[in-house]
Motif scaffolding. Structure first.
Motif, PDB file in Angstrom:
ATOM      1  N   ASP A   1      17.344  11.504   8.549  1.00  0.00           N
ATOM      2  CA  ASP A   1      16.297  12.493   8.218  1.00  0.00           C
ATOM      3  C   ASP A   1      15.502  12.032   6.997  1.00  0.00           C
ATOM      4  O   ASP A   1      14.274  12.140   6.946  1.00  0.00           O
ATOM      5  N   LEU A   2      16.246  11.531   6.014  1.00  0.00           N
ATOM      6  CA  LEU A   2      15.617  11.048   4.781  1.00  0.00           C
ATOM      7  C   LEU A   2      14.664   9.890   5.099  1.00  0.00           C
ATOM      8  O   LEU A   2      13.512   9.867   4.659  1.00  0.00           O
TER       9      LEU A   2
ATOM     10  N   THR B   1      11.470  11.087   6.906  1.00  0.00           N
ATOM     11  CA  THR B   1      10.479  11.731   6.024  1.00  0.00           C
ATOM     12  C   THR B   1       9.766  10.685   5.162  1.00  0.00           C
ATOM     13  O   THR B   1       8.537  10.727   4.996  1.00  0.00           O
ATOM     14  N   ILE B   2      10.540   9.760   4.623  1.00  0.00           N
ATOM     15  CA  ILE B   2       9.925   8.708   3.785  1.00  0.00           C
ATOM     16  C   ILE B   2       8.992   7.845   4.624  1.00  0.00           C
ATOM     17  O   ILE B   2       7.900   7.473   4.188  1.00  0.00           O
TER      18      ILE B   2
ATOM     19  N   GLN C   1       7.291   8.791   7.247  1.00  0.00           N
ATOM     20  CA  GLN C   1       6.052   9.560   7.473  1.00  0.00           C
ATOM     21  C   GLN C   1       5.149   9.496   6.236  1.00  0.00           C
ATOM     22  O   GLN C   1       3.942   9.328   6.324  1.00  0.00           O
ATOM     23  N   MET C   2       5.785   9.624   5.082  1.00  0.00           N
ATOM     24  CA  MET C   2       5.045   9.622   3.815  1.00  0.00           C
ATOM     25  C   MET C   2       4.337   8.271   3.601  1.00  0.00           C
ATOM     26  O   MET C   2       3.146   8.210   3.278  1.00  0.00           O
ATOM     27  N   VAL C   3       5.107   7.197   3.815  1.00  0.00           N
ATOM     28  CA  VAL C   3       4.561   5.849   3.628  1.00  0.00           C
ATOM     29  C   VAL C   3       3.475   5.562   4.675  1.00  0.00           C
ATOM     30  O   VAL C   3       2.452   4.938   4.371  1.00  0.00           O
ATOM     31  N   ASP C   4       3.682   6.037   5.901  1.00  0.00           N
ATOM     32  CA  ASP C   4       2.676   5.857   6.960  1.00  0.00           C
ATOM     33  C   ASP C   4       1.355   6.511   6.565  1.00  0.00           C
ATOM     34  O   ASP C   4       0.277   5.999   6.862  1.00  0.00           O
ATOM     35  N   GLY C   5       1.450   7.664   5.911  1.00  0.00           N
ATOM     36  CA  GLY C   5       0.242   8.367   5.457  1.00  0.00           C
ATOM     37  C   GLY C   5      -0.570   7.510   4.498  1.00  0.00           C
ATOM     38  O   GLY C   5      -1.804   7.431   4.603  1.00  0.00           O
ATOM     39  N   TYR C   6       0.119   6.863   3.586  1.00  0.00           N
ATOM     40  CA  TYR C   6      -0.569   5.957   2.655  1.00  0.00           C
ATOM     41  C   TYR C   6      -1.186   4.781   3.408  1.00  0.00           C
ATOM     42  O   TYR C   6      -2.291   4.341   3.115  1.00  0.00           O
TER      43      TYR C   6
ATOM     44  N   ARG D   1      -3.920   2.410   1.591  1.00  0.00           N
ATOM     45  CA  ARG D   1      -3.490   2.267   0.188  1.00  0.00           C
ATOM     46  C   ARG D   1      -2.334   1.296   0.125  1.00  0.00           C
ATOM     47  O   ARG D   1      -1.367   1.422   0.866  1.00  0.00           O
ATOM     48  N   LYS D   2      -2.442   0.328  -0.755  1.00  0.00           N
ATOM     49  CA  LYS D   2      -1.389  -0.674  -0.919  1.00  0.00           C
ATOM     50  C   LYS D   2      -0.377  -0.155  -1.931  1.00  0.00           C
ATOM     51  O   LYS D   2      -0.502  -0.406  -3.127  1.00  0.00           O
ATOM     52  N   MET D   3       0.603   0.585  -1.433  1.00  0.00           N
ATOM     53  CA  MET D   3       1.595   1.189  -2.323  1.00  0.00           C
ATOM     54  C   MET D   3       2.609   0.158  -2.791  1.00  0.00           C
ATOM     55  O   MET D   3       2.944  -0.771  -2.069  1.00  0.00           O
TER      56      MET D   3
ATOM     57  N   GLN E   1       5.394   1.326  -5.355  1.00  0.00           N
ATOM     58  CA  GLN E   1       6.640   2.080  -5.500  1.00  0.00           C
ATOM     59  C   GLN E   1       6.403   3.560  -5.754  1.00  0.00           C
ATOM     60  O   GLN E   1       5.352   3.960  -6.256  1.00  0.00           O
ATOM     61  N   LEU E   2       7.390   4.347  -5.361  1.00  0.00           N
ATOM     62  CA  LEU E   2       7.365   5.790  -5.602  1.00  0.00           C
ATOM     63  C   LEU E   2       8.642   6.135  -6.349  1.00  0.00           C
ATOM     64  O   LEU E   2       9.727   5.719  -5.952  1.00  0.00           O
TER      65      LEU E   2
END
Lengths: 95, 233
Positions: B44-45, B48-49, B51-56, B61-63, B65-66
């Protein structure tokens, strides 16, 4: 050491959001960053069995956006400088 | 470099103080997962991560680190292209140190990460020579893999000095050097540093036994023994 970037505050009262501090571009970026991260962070907190996000630091090739939960919302900064996580935390705790 | 070396490297991050869990994934391909809770929760973790990274990614956006600090722990997420390394940190962790180690890991294995499929592999990975590559994610197997990967390095350098010093009492320095080198050649020992401790002990004794005079040999052996006990416990 580069000067601390301007503090930005995103306050929420009675469902209304007010943003203060920072330049217009930075304030807009700060708001969208906080909303995007806090949306997913709440899902992550639920999965981890935790309550809420208290601090976030988002870093891309262009810089860092950092924010900390406050009693009225979020405060933080957008910076083009890359600072250590420890340094950013310290700055936000003082802010 | 194989996927196993990448998995072992990811697992080794957990040896850093305050690192409670690690997940390394690329798309739907979980390369390594070791979290202090159930697999379902870890999945699950990861979802979610992801999905979050896919959004960037969608907004290009060249991410890098979070860092997400919650009331009960911290998630540190290092992103390199499609690969994502997630670490669950406790308050004892030095987040900068962990972030630095994780970034170096991602950088060192950049080519391997690029070559990894983004989907869950349906067939076992194969190496260039056609041999199936064993990819294991259980902690016990990782520990075993790490132990096997540790190079066997003994205290031969110190033992050699002791032997040289003892033999130096009864023969010339050059003669001692030649004797040791010839003995190693005769025993077909390419690298004495990788000999088991018992073999190093035997080697040292056999070198002293070249001394022809019985009384001197016994005296040197009695001097050797306590030093070997100290150097080769």
């Amino acid at each position: 050491m580069p000067p601390d970037p301007g503090l930005i505050k995103l306050d929420t009262a009675s469902g209304r959001e007010t943003i203060s501090g920072g330049e217009a571009d930075s304030a807009q970026r700060f708001t969208s960053e906080v909303k995007y991260v806090s949306y997913f962070a709440q899902k992550l907190a639920d999965t981890l069995g935790m309550r809420q996000l208290t601090l976030g630091i988002v870093e891309d090739r262009e810089g860092q956006t950092a924010f900390r939960a406050s009693s009225s919302g979020w405060h933080g900064a957008v910076s083009s400088n890359r600072r250590s996580l420890w340094q950013v935390r310290e700055t936000l705790q003082r802010g | 470099m194989t996927a196993n070396s990448l998995i072992a490297a990811a697992a080794s991050l957990q040896r850093l103080e305050g690192v409670a869990g690690v997940i390394l994934f690329k798309g739907r391909n979980t390369v390594h997962k070791q979290m202090p809770f159930s697999d379902g929760r870890a999945l699950d973790l990861q979802e979610t991560i992801s999905q979050m990274v896919d959004g960037y990614r969608q907004v290009r956006r060249k991410m890098r680190q979070l860092y997400l600090e919650f009331d009960g722990g911290t998630l540190l997420i290092i992103i390199q292209d499609e690969s994502v390394l997630v670490m669950l940190l406790t308050a004892r962790a030095d987040a900068d140190l962990v972030a630095s180690a994780a970034s170096v890991l991602m950088s060192d294995h950049a080519l391997m990460l690029t070559q990894l499929p983004s989907d869950t592999p349906t067939t076992p990975a194969k190496t260039s020579d056609g041999i199936e590559e064993l990819v294991v994610t259980s902690p016990l197997r990782i520990q075993e893999m790490n132990e096997k990967a540790e190079p066997l390095v003994n205290n031969w350098g110190q033992v050699r000095k002791v032997v040289e010093s003892l033999l130096g009492k009864v023969m010339g320095r050059a003669q001692v050097g030649n004797l040791i080198d010839r003995t190693l050649e005769k025993r077909s020992t390419p690298d004495p540093y990788r000999l088991p401790v018992s073999e190093v002990r035997k080697l040292a004794i056999s070198l002293i036994e070249y001394v022809p005079n019985t009384a001197k040999r016994q005296a040197l052996l009695s001097e050797l023994e306590p030093q070997l006990s100290e150097l080769l416990p």
